[in-house]
Design a protein around this motif. Structure first.
Motif, short mmCIF file in Angstrom:
data_model
loop_
_atom_site.label_atom_id
_atom_site.label_comp_id
_atom_site.label_asym_id
_atom_site.label_seq_id
_atom_site.Cartn_x
_atom_site.Cartn_y
_atom_site.Cartn_z
N THR A 65 1.02 14.95 6.03
CA THR A 65 0.86 16.08 6.95
C THR A 65 -0.38 15.91 7.83
N ASP A 66 -1.01 14.74 7.75
CA ASP A 66 -2.16 14.46 8.60
C ASP A 66 -1.80 13.31 9.56
N ARG A 67 -2.76 12.56 10.03
CA ARG A 67 -2.54 11.51 11.02
C ARG A 67 -2.25 10.14 10.39
N THR A 68 -1.89 10.10 9.12
CA THR A 68 -1.66 8.82 8.46
C THR A 68 -0.62 7.97 9.18
N ASP A 69 0.55 8.56 9.52
CA ASP A 69 1.61 7.79 10.18
C ASP A 69 1.17 7.26 11.54
N GLU A 70 0.41 8.06 12.27
CA GLU A 70 -0.08 7.65 13.58
C GLU A 70 -1.04 6.46 13.45
N ILE A 71 -1.92 6.54 12.47
CA ILE A 71 -2.87 5.45 12.25
C ILE A 71 -2.14 4.18 11.83
N ALA A 72 -1.15 4.33 10.95
CA ALA A 72 -0.37 3.17 10.52
C ALA A 72 0.34 2.51 11.70
N ALA A 73 0.91 3.33 12.59
CA ALA A 73 1.59 2.78 13.77
C ALA A 73 0.60 2.03 14.66
N GLU A 74 -0.61 2.54 14.79
CA GLU A 74 -1.64 1.84 15.55
C GLU A 74 -1.96 0.49 14.93
N LEU A 75 -2.04 0.44 13.61
CA LEU A 75 -2.34 -0.82 12.92
C LEU A 75 -1.22 -1.84 13.12
N VAL A 76 0.02 -1.36 13.11
CA VAL A 76 1.16 -2.26 13.37
C VAL A 76 1.04 -2.87 14.76
N ARG A 77 0.76 -2.05 15.76
CA ARG A 77 0.65 -2.55 17.14
C ARG A 77 -0.53 -3.52 17.29
N GLU A 78 -1.64 -3.18 16.66
CA GLU A 78 -2.85 -3.99 16.81
C GLU A 78 -2.73 -5.36 16.18
N THR A 79 -1.86 -5.51 15.18
CA THR A 79 -1.73 -6.80 14.48
C THR A 79 -0.44 -7.53 14.84
N MET B 26 0.83 -1.20 0.00
CA MET B 26 0.00 0.00 0.00
C MET B 26 0.87 1.26 0.00
N PRO B 27 0.84 2.04 -1.07
CA PRO B 27 1.48 3.36 -1.04
C PRO B 27 0.51 4.38 -0.45
N VAL B 28 0.90 5.08 0.60
CA VAL B 28 -0.04 6.01 1.23
C VAL B 28 0.59 7.38 1.46
N LEU B 29 -0.23 8.39 1.31
CA LEU B 29 0.16 9.78 1.57
C LEU B 29 -1.12 10.54 1.92
N ASN B 30 -1.17 11.07 3.14
CA ASN B 30 -2.35 11.82 3.60
C ASN B 30 -3.64 11.01 3.41
N GLU B 31 -3.66 9.84 4.01
CA GLU B 31 -4.81 8.94 3.88
C GLU B 31 -5.50 8.69 5.22
N GLU B 32 -5.45 9.66 6.14
CA GLU B 32 -6.05 9.43 7.45
C GLU B 32 -7.54 9.12 7.36
N ARG B 33 -8.18 9.63 6.36
CA ARG B 33 -9.63 9.46 6.24
C ARG B 33 -10.02 8.01 5.96
N HIS B 34 -9.20 7.29 5.17
CA HIS B 34 -9.62 5.98 4.70
C HIS B 34 -8.68 4.83 5.08
N LEU B 35 -7.48 5.11 5.58
CA LEU B 35 -6.48 4.06 5.75
C LEU B 35 -6.97 2.92 6.64
N ARG B 36 -7.50 3.24 7.80
CA ARG B 36 -7.93 2.18 8.72
C ARG B 36 -9.01 1.30 8.07
N ASP B 37 -9.95 1.92 7.40
CA ASP B 37 -11.02 1.16 6.76
C ASP B 37 -10.47 0.29 5.64
#
Length: 346
Positions: free
Chosen positions: A47-61, A12-23
């Motif tokens: 520049t949004d919360r994409t990296d934070e959400i990705a880090a959460e997904l890493v921890r959760e899995t 997954m290539p992501v950039l500023n995807e806080e709105r949809h990444l988790r889903d």
């Protein structure tokens, strides 16, 4: 006892995807697929919360032995560089490309793996099924899935299964990606087409199937849609210069419309009011064409379909017409020859 399903790597290539990444990741982890999976997210400089959400997904899995998420950096923010970084960091024999705003249908991976086996293809892909979350996005989705919006592109409007020049996203055999050296990072856009061209040139099969469907979230504003389609047109002209046999009437329609409307406006002011018939005729055509495209949508969404259509057509055409030769020359200089498999390895 059924054969064990092959392990897959989802990139997954992501950039500023806080709105949809988790889903999007939720749709991957929820796949009806018995094989092992990994999800590799290539993080651009968001520049949004994409990296934070990705880090959460890493921890959760982290404790999930069947399907873990991990990340790799992509400091350039460019999609082909992100894809190559994710491919390099992944390890399984099947590679599934997903974007950060794409939602896989529940049996997408299982169906793609089956199609790879049945067809012998190197890459399979299906329909980019645009769906909105508000009236504007519904309008864009309707425009993107209508023939008046995108012509006869099968991955937008559907069609019969069969060999294709390119497909949306793609599910690859790793050997095909490694054989071709991955994506050409000079192609900021249209990198899928270029890679699939090399695979086909090397004798590989690209297969389209309407069985494969990915929900796609449209751009959330007129400005974002305009930039997207200007970039599409700009890079499609690069592709046309890169490979002269790749252009057809569908691609020439938007720049022709831009030129005709501009000429009509100028002539209407300078020569005769009758010339205004060209832009007026275009507006009438997209308004009438938006009626079947908007079936079942709200009145607000239906009213915005002509705006979406005009934005797509005009910006794609403008991007195509203004695409600099220097950009194409730079890309052509980076041309990678297709690489055929050594027969002794078969």
């Amino acid at each position: 006892m059924p054969a064990q399903q092959p392990a897959v790597s989802v990139i997954m290539p992501v950039l500023n995807e806080e709105r949809h990444l988790r889903d999007s990741v939720r749709h991957i982890l929820g796949q009806e697929y018995a094989g092992e999976m990994e999800v590799v997210i290539a993080l651009g400089p968001s520049t949004d919360r994409t990296d934070e959400i990705a880090a959460e997904l890493v921890r959760e899995t982290a404790s999930n032995e069947r399907a873990r998420v991990h990340t790799v950096p992509n400091p350039t923010g460019r999609t082909p560089a992100a894809l190559n970084a994710a491919i390099k960091a992944s390890r399984h024999p099947i590679v599934v490309r997903v974007d950060g705003h794409g939602m896989l249908s529940p049996n997408y991976i299982a169906t793609a793996v089956r199609l790879l086996e049945e067809t012998g293809a190197q890459n399979v892909g299906g329909i980019m099924h645009a769906e909105g979350e508000n009236a504007w996005e519904d309008a864009v989705a309707a425009a993107m899935t209508s023939r008046i919006g995108v012509g006869n592109a099968a991955f937008h409007t559907g069609g019969e299964a069969g060999p294709a020049e390119t497909v949306y996203l793609g599910v690859f055999r790793r050997e095909a990606l490694e054989q071709q050296g991955g994506y050409n990072e000079e192609f900021i856009r249209a990198q899928d087409w270029e890679l699939n061209f090399r695979i086909r040139e090397a004798g590989g099969l690209i297969w389209f199937s309407p069985e494969l469907k990915v929900q796609y979230r449209p751009r959330p504003s007129v400005r974002a849609l305009a930039k997207q389609y200007k970039d599409y047109g700009r890079w499609r002209h690069v592709v046309a210069r890169y490979h002269s046999g790749s252009i057809n009437l569908r691609y020439l329609a938007p720049p022709t419309a831009v030129c005709a409307i501009a000429a009509g406006l100028v002539a209407g002011v300078a020569v005769t009011p009758w010339a205004f018939a060209v832009p007026v005729g275009y507006l009438a055509a997209i308004t009438v064409g938006s009626v079947p495209a908007g079936k079942g949508l709200s009145l607000k969404a239906r009213a915005q379909i002509p705006v979406a259509l005009a934005t797509m057509h005009m910006c794609w055409g403008f991007g195509f017409l203004t695409s600099p030769r220097a950009l194409a020359a730079k890309v052509i200089a980076s041309r990678r020859p297709s690489v055929r498999r050594d027969p002794s390895e078969v």
